[in-house]
Design an enzyme around this catalytic site. Structure first.
Site, PDB file in Angstrom:
ATOM      1  N   ASP A   1      -5.807   1.947  -2.229  1.00  0.00           N
ATOM      2  CA  ASP A   1      -5.262   1.029  -1.135  1.00  0.00           C
ATOM      3  C   ASP A   1      -6.496   0.311  -0.515  1.00  0.00           C
ATOM      4  O   ASP A   1      -7.546   1.303  -0.030  1.00  0.00           O
ATOM      5  CB  ASP A   1      -4.330   1.626  -0.176  1.00  0.00           C
ATOM      6  CG  ASP A   1      -3.894   0.665   0.941  1.00  0.00           C
ATOM      7  OD1 ASP A   1      -4.255  -0.387   0.973  1.00  0.00           O
ATOM      8  OD2 ASP A   1      -3.201   1.203   1.774  1.00  0.00           O
TER       9      ASP A   1
ATOM     10  N   SER B   1       1.970  -0.433   6.617  1.00  0.00           N
ATOM     11  CA  SER B   1       1.008  -1.486   6.653  1.00  0.00           C
ATOM     12  C   SER B   1       0.882  -2.355   8.056  1.00  0.00           C
ATOM     13  O   SER B   1       0.603  -1.725   9.071  1.00  0.00           O
ATOM     14  CB  SER B   1       1.484  -2.453   5.712  1.00  0.00           C
ATOM     15  OG  SER B   1       0.164  -3.555   5.294  1.00  0.00           O
TER      16      SER B   1
ATOM     17  N   HIS C   1      -1.036   0.439  -2.308  1.00  0.00           N
ATOM     18  CA  HIS C   1      -0.444  -0.004  -1.181  1.00  0.00           C
ATOM     19  C   HIS C   1       1.001  -0.565  -1.262  1.00  0.00           C
ATOM     20  O   HIS C   1       1.196  -1.215  -2.411  1.00  0.00           O
ATOM     21  CB  HIS C   1      -1.314  -1.352  -0.794  1.00  0.00           C
ATOM     22  CG  HIS C   1      -0.686  -1.698   0.843  1.00  0.00           C
ATOM     23  ND1 HIS C   1      -1.396  -1.013   1.856  1.00  0.00           N
ATOM     24  CD2 HIS C   1      -0.051  -2.495   1.134  1.00  0.00           C
ATOM     25  CE1 HIS C   1      -0.771  -1.565   2.913  1.00  0.00           C
ATOM     26  NE2 HIS C   1      -0.003  -2.549   2.545  1.00  0.00           N
TER      27      HIS C   1
END
Length: 339
Positions: free
Chosen positions: A283, A188, A313
């Site tokens: 995501d 991320s 995610h």
């Protein structure tokens, strides 16, 4: 507890969907994994209160992470760890070194940057996962506690990551790692930092990481790709959260399209280290991750792009869901090809 939940999530998908109270959710050709659908159902829609100061949200998130850690698999007995501390212009950075049992001298290594929107989480929240990477890759992993926003806005976190990478390289003999096999990685926001660091090193003609491991990375902070809107809420990471993270990270919104903020806007990705790019079908960051992988490939960079259509995610830290452990092993298998 982990073993019980692991067995529970191995129950037939139809049963898990029934427990979720909904038909299987879809997005185009993608179908949400039943385990994740049930997990999202029980977690509910209540997210962070973004009217609170970042420090308060950080405290709440740390408490939630601590609660959920009770459901994590046990930390591997085959991996030891110890903490180091380095000084970057008066800023102390903690680095946790993970060492798999039986590793040889002059080993490959991975400098890892945790996710959390540049403002949340730390090396503790990713402790089990970075230990897993060390064991699965049979490499030393150095997890970096870089400065968080908004106390330290861009580029301070990136500079911390650069300092950590340089520290491993400059001290490779004492750390017993191969100075030609030092890679970077992150998930991320950490994937964003890893990609940005590779760009920075390339632009400045400095020593490049051996390879880059990018797990569902944020690569375009304008947040205009279709998946941002299609999956704006209800799938763990929300568009509201991403906008808040961006506001914390950037003191100047005019910098959104700078390549070291949004790597997808770089004029060229040629010459960058080989990459493994991982995306998830449900995501909000899926499309920008997919495009970054495509751009790397089109620039002649050896790239392995793994996409898990039914996942959400942050799945790397959700190993209790059936299938995630196999996905993580597949990711490591591909990364071994390039690092």
């Amino acid at each position: 507890m982990f073993i019980f939940l692991k067995l529970f999530f191995k129950l037939p998908g139809s049963f898990l969907l029934w427990l979720s109270g909904k038909d299987q959710m879809t997005n185009g050709h993608r179908r949400l994994d039943p385990g994740f659908q049930l997990l999202l159902h029980y977690m509910g829609d209540e997210g962070a209160d973004f009217s609170l100061p970042a420090s308060k949200i950080r405290e709440q998130t740390a408490e939630q992470t601590k609660t959920f850690s009770a459901f994590d698999p046990p930390f591997s007995k085959d991996v030891s760890f110890k903490d180091h501390e380095i000084n970057r212009s008066g800023n102390l950075i903690r680095i946790r070194e993970y060492v798999p049992k039986g590793i040889k001298e002059n080993a490959a290594s991975l400098v890892y940057f945790h996710g959390g929107g540049w403002a949340l989480l730390d090396i503790e929240s990713h402790h089990r996962f970075t230990g897993f990477l060390a064991k699965e890759l049979n490499a030393k992993v150095f997890s970096v506690d870089y400065s968080l926003a908004p106390e330290k806005t861009y580029p301070q976190g990136l500079y911390d990551c650069e300092a950590a990478f340089n520290w491993v390289r400059e001290n490779h003999k004492g750390l017993a790692v191969n100075h030609e096999k030092i890679s970077v990685g992150g998930d991320s926001a950490g994937g964003n930092l890893a990609a940005a660091l590779c760009l920075k090193c390339n632009q400045e003609e400095k020593y490049l990481p051996r390879a880059q491991l990018l797990l569902y990375p944020a690569t375009a902070l304008d947040f205009l790709h279709p998946s941002i809107e299609e999956l704006s809420e209800g799938f763990m990471l929300t568009k509201e959260a991403m906008l808040w993270f961006r506001d914390q990270y950037l003191s100047d919104q005019e910098s959104i399209k700078e390549p070291l903020v949004s790597p997808l806007f770089a004029e060229s990705l040629s010459g960058l280290p080989s990459a493994v790019v991982v995306t998830a079908g449900f995501d909000p960051l899926r499309d920008e991750g997919d495009r970054y992988a495509e751009s790397l490939i089109n620039s002649g960079v050896e790239t392995h792009h793994l996409t898990f259509d039914g996942y959400i995610h942050g799945f790397a830290n959700m190993e209790l869901i059936s299938g995630v452990d196999d996905a993580l092993k597949l990711i490591c298998y591909d990364f071994k090809k390039v690092f």
